[in-house]
Design an enzyme around this catalytic site. Structure first.
Site, mmCIF file in Angstrom:
data_model
loop_
_atom_site.group_PDB
_atom_site.id
_atom_site.type_symbol
_atom_site.label_atom_id
_atom_site.label_comp_id
_atom_site.label_asym_id
_atom_site.label_seq_id
_atom_site.Cartn_x
_atom_site.Cartn_y
_atom_site.Cartn_z
ATOM 1 N N GLU A 282 0.848 -1.184 0.000
ATOM 2 C CA GLU A 282 0.000 0.000 0.000
ATOM 3 C C GLU A 282 0.886 1.238 0.000
ATOM 4 O OE1 GLU A 282 -2.886 -0.471 3.216
ATOM 5 O OE2 GLU A 282 -2.910 -2.619 2.805
ATOM 6 N N GLY B 267 7.102 -1.590 6.022
ATOM 7 C CA GLY B 267 8.482 -2.069 6.062
ATOM 8 C C GLY B 267 9.439 -1.201 6.846
ATOM 9 N N GLU B 268 10.592 -1.798 7.170
ATOM 10 C CA GLU B 268 11.664 -1.079 7.856
ATOM 11 C C GLU B 268 12.693 -0.701 6.780
ATOM 12 O OE1 GLU B 268 12.733 0.371 10.653
ATOM 13 O OE2 GLU B 268 14.658 0.585 9.656
ATOM 14 N N SER C 210 12.053 6.905 7.922
ATOM 15 C CA SER C 210 11.622 6.571 9.281
ATOM 16 C C SER C 210 12.102 5.168 9.626
ATOM 17 C CB SER C 210 10.096 6.641 9.359
ATOM 18 O OG SER C 210 9.660 6.251 10.644
ATOM 19 N N HIS D 286 8.813 5.717 21.010
ATOM 20 C CA HIS D 286 7.625 5.232 21.740
ATOM 21 C C HIS D 286 7.811 4.920 23.219
ATOM 22 C CE1 HIS D 286 6.429 5.180 17.656
ATOM 23 N NE2 HIS D 286 6.705 3.924 17.393
ATOM 24 N N CYS E 271 -0.745 6.253 10.050
ATOM 25 C CA CYS E 271 0.479 5.581 10.511
ATOM 26 C C CYS E 271 0.168 4.211 11.090
ATOM 27 C CB CYS E 271 1.128 6.390 11.626
ATOM 28 S SG CYS E 271 2.076 7.753 11.043
HETATM 29 C C1 LIG Z 1 4.689 1.885 9.759
HETATM 30 S S1 LIG Z 1 6.173 2.601 10.312
HETATM 31 C C2 LIG Z 1 7.240 2.426 8.886
HETATM 32 C C3 LIG Z 1 8.609 2.978 9.083
HETATM 33 C C4 LIG Z 1 9.523 2.216 10.028
HETATM 34 N N1 LIG Z 1 9.389 0.826 9.934
HETATM 35 C C5 LIG Z 1 9.322 2.680 11.451
HETATM 36 O O1 LIG Z 1 8.884 1.886 12.275
HETATM 37 O O2 LIG Z 1 9.636 3.833 11.718
HETATM 38 C C6 LIG Z 1 5.788 4.354 10.276
HETATM 39 C C7 LIG Z 1 5.394 4.934 11.618
HETATM 40 O O3 LIG Z 1 4.114 4.450 12.019
HETATM 41 C C8 LIG Z 1 4.149 4.238 13.418
HETATM 42 N N2 LIG Z 1 3.055 3.349 13.795
HETATM 43 C C9 LIG Z 1 2.972 2.026 13.628
HETATM 44 N N3 LIG Z 1 1.785 1.546 14.103
HETATM 45 C C10 LIG Z 1 1.115 2.612 14.592
HETATM 46 C C11 LIG Z 1 -0.176 2.793 15.179
HETATM 47 N N4 LIG Z 1 -1.004 1.764 15.388
HETATM 48 N N5 LIG Z 1 -0.540 4.043 15.540
HETATM 49 C C12 LIG Z 1 0.277 5.095 15.328
HETATM 50 N N6 LIG Z 1 1.496 4.999 14.763
HETATM 51 C C13 LIG Z 1 1.908 3.765 14.394
HETATM 52 C C14 LIG Z 1 5.532 3.656 13.585
HETATM 53 O O4 LIG Z 1 5.939 3.613 14.921
HETATM 54 C C15 LIG Z 1 6.345 4.592 12.755
HETATM 55 O O5 LIG Z 1 6.680 5.762 13.479
HETATM 56 S S1 SF4 Z 2 6.311 0.009 13.019
HETATM 57 FE FE1 SF4 Z 2 7.807 -0.052 11.364
HETATM 58 S S2 SF4 Z 2 9.328 -1.564 12.051
HETATM 59 FE FE2 SF4 Z 2 7.542 -1.848 13.340
HETATM 60 S S3 SF4 Z 2 6.416 -3.495 12.326
HETATM 61 FE FE3 SF4 Z 2 5.572 -1.535 11.595
HETATM 62 S S4 SF4 Z 2 6.684 -1.133 9.710
HETATM 63 FE FE4 SF4 Z 2 7.847 -2.688 10.839
#
Ligand SMILES: C[S@@+](CC[C@H](N)C(=O)[O-])C[C@H]1O[C@@H](n2cnc3c(N)ncnc32)[C@H](O)[C@@H]1O
Ligand code: SF4
Length: 373
Positions: free
Chosen positions: A93, A160-161, A192, A225, A343
């Site tokens: 996505e 993804g990371e 990120s 976090h 997010c």
């Molecule tokens: C999906 S991650 C992708 C980038 C990378 N993997 C990371 O963790 O930074 C992008 C952001 O969304 C945040 N995130 C993930 N799940 C979330 C949620 N349920 N509510 C708010 N933010 C969230 C992550 O902590 C991160 O800051």
């Molecule tokens: S927050 Fe980022 S590192 Fe954690 S599972 Fe989601 S995409 Fe992966």
């Protein structure tokens, strides 16, 4: 086998052209410009190829533009979410975010994610595979040439990371910022990371040692976090690999280009978990000496078993406590949650196919989509 032209930086393409066709930049330059300025691999009509139509055909045969199929388009007033499918069936996505004066694109770097954060939809999918640089760049190409939206910012914050796919990430950045092509400035890009310390250090070294690369102004966002190792490890398994102390020392050494530049600290606020007064004090202490801006993200709901979302008053209280402690911070708008594009919400469609979703835009590739934005 034909090559994916989007997977080559300009210098990589120049080398490949020199090897295949004898001349590098002379042919690679018009090809690259045509690709990113017109969305086409067609070369006939360009001066370099007036007398070489068979070479233009050969190049077109060797480099095939394979954009993913748009399976679903969902939109609300602030965002458009696309479900894309690559030729091998892998689905990701990508989200266009409409800010007040510009559009930003939240791109995915992997199909799923291996890091398994408990609050994140993508984490629940597990890891399927890395995207190639071309598959990352294709997300921007589709948005520009099929939706007709020119994005000025790219955030590597989708599925993804990014640092688990470092090499392809860096090639995609080289492509996207190239002035001959998409010309998105490095200062408009943000990576990120969940706290991948070797990735942060590798990027820092590259910025320091290769200034000509033009990525000095790239922004780094770190998903923190919690500043308690036990608590952070409980929701972010990556903390067991690179705990808070190691992360902090990498951040202290990260090169920032100007006085006003800061590292973005993503702080997903989970009521009753990481919003208490000691968390505020701990966060301020942890960030001491690191030029930073804390982005408070109210926790977004995921498909099942996620954490509660904080109320407005809880977010405000946390924000005010940080400000009172002298910490620069802001509250991130929740955009796109009505289409599950906020997010941490990406993955539900990609993981389960596109059942039970409305499709107010259009689907399928081939025809440009006429969406007014
Ligand atoms: C999906 S991650 C992708 C980038 C990378 N993997 C990371 O963790 O930074 C992008 C952001 O969304 C945040 N995130 C993930 N799940 C979330 C949620 N349920 N509510 C708010 N933010 C969230 C992550 O902590 C991160 O800051
Ligand atoms: S927050 Fe980022 S590192 Fe954690 S599972 Fe989601 S995409 Fe992966």
């Amino acid at each position: 086998m034909t090559l994916d032209p989007l997977s080559f930086s300009f210098s990589g393409l120049t080398d490949e052209f020199r090897r295949r066709y004898g001349k590098g930049e002379y042919y690679a330059d018009p090809f690259f410009r045509s690709l990113y300025q017109r969305g086409s691999t067609g070369l006939s009509g360009l001066p370099q190829f007036f007398s070489r139509p068979e070479l233009a055909r050969q190049i077109r045969n060797d480099f095939t533009l394979r954009l993913p199929e748009i399976k679903t388009v969902l939109r609300d007033e602030t965002s458009i979410k696309l479900l894309l499918q690559y030729p091998d069936g892998a689905r990701i996505e990508t989200v266009v975010l409409f800010m007040s004066t510009y559009a930003s694109l939240c791109v995915s770097t992997q199909v799923g994610c291996a890091r398994g954060c408990s609050f994140c939809e993508t984490g629940r999918l597990g890891f399927k595979r890395n995207l190639t640089a071309g598959e990352i760049v294709a997300q921007q190409m589709l948005v520009q040439f099929y939706l007709g939206i020119r994005v000025s910012n790219i955030v590597f914050m989708g599925m993804g990371e990014p640092f688990d796919n470092y090499d392809q990430l860096l090639i995609s950045i080289d492509v996207l910022k190239d002035q001959r092509g998409s010309n998105i400035t490095a200062s408009g890009m943000t990576i990120s990371t969940a706290g991948h310390v070797p990735g942060i250090r590798r990027l820092a070294r590259l910025i320091r040692e290769e200034p000509e690369r033009g990525i000095r102004r790239l922004s780094l966002a770190v998903s923190l976090h919690s500043v308690d190792n036990r608590q952070r490890s409980a929701i972010m398994p990556i903390n067991r690999v690179w705990p808070l102390e190691e992360l902090r020392s990498a951040l202290l050494e990260f090169p920032l280009s100007r006085k006003r530049d800061r590292i973005f600290i993503e702080y997903t606020l989970i009521p009753g978990f990481n919003d208490h007064p000691e968390a505020v004090r701990g966060l301020i202490d942890y960030l001491e000496g690191i030029p930073s801006c804390v982005n408070i993200i109210p926790c977004n709901p995921v498909s099942s078993g996620g954490f509660p979302r904080p109320g407005r008053d809880q977010v405000e209280k946390f924000f005010k406590a940080l400000v009172a402690g002298g910490q620069y911070c802001r509250v991130r708008d929740t955009r796109g949650d009505s289409i599950r594009a906020a997010c941490g919400q990406l993955g539900e469609l990609a993981g389960h196919g596109h059942k039970n979703v409305s499709n107010p835009g259009a689907g399928g590739t081939g025809e440009p989509l006429s969406l007014s934005v």
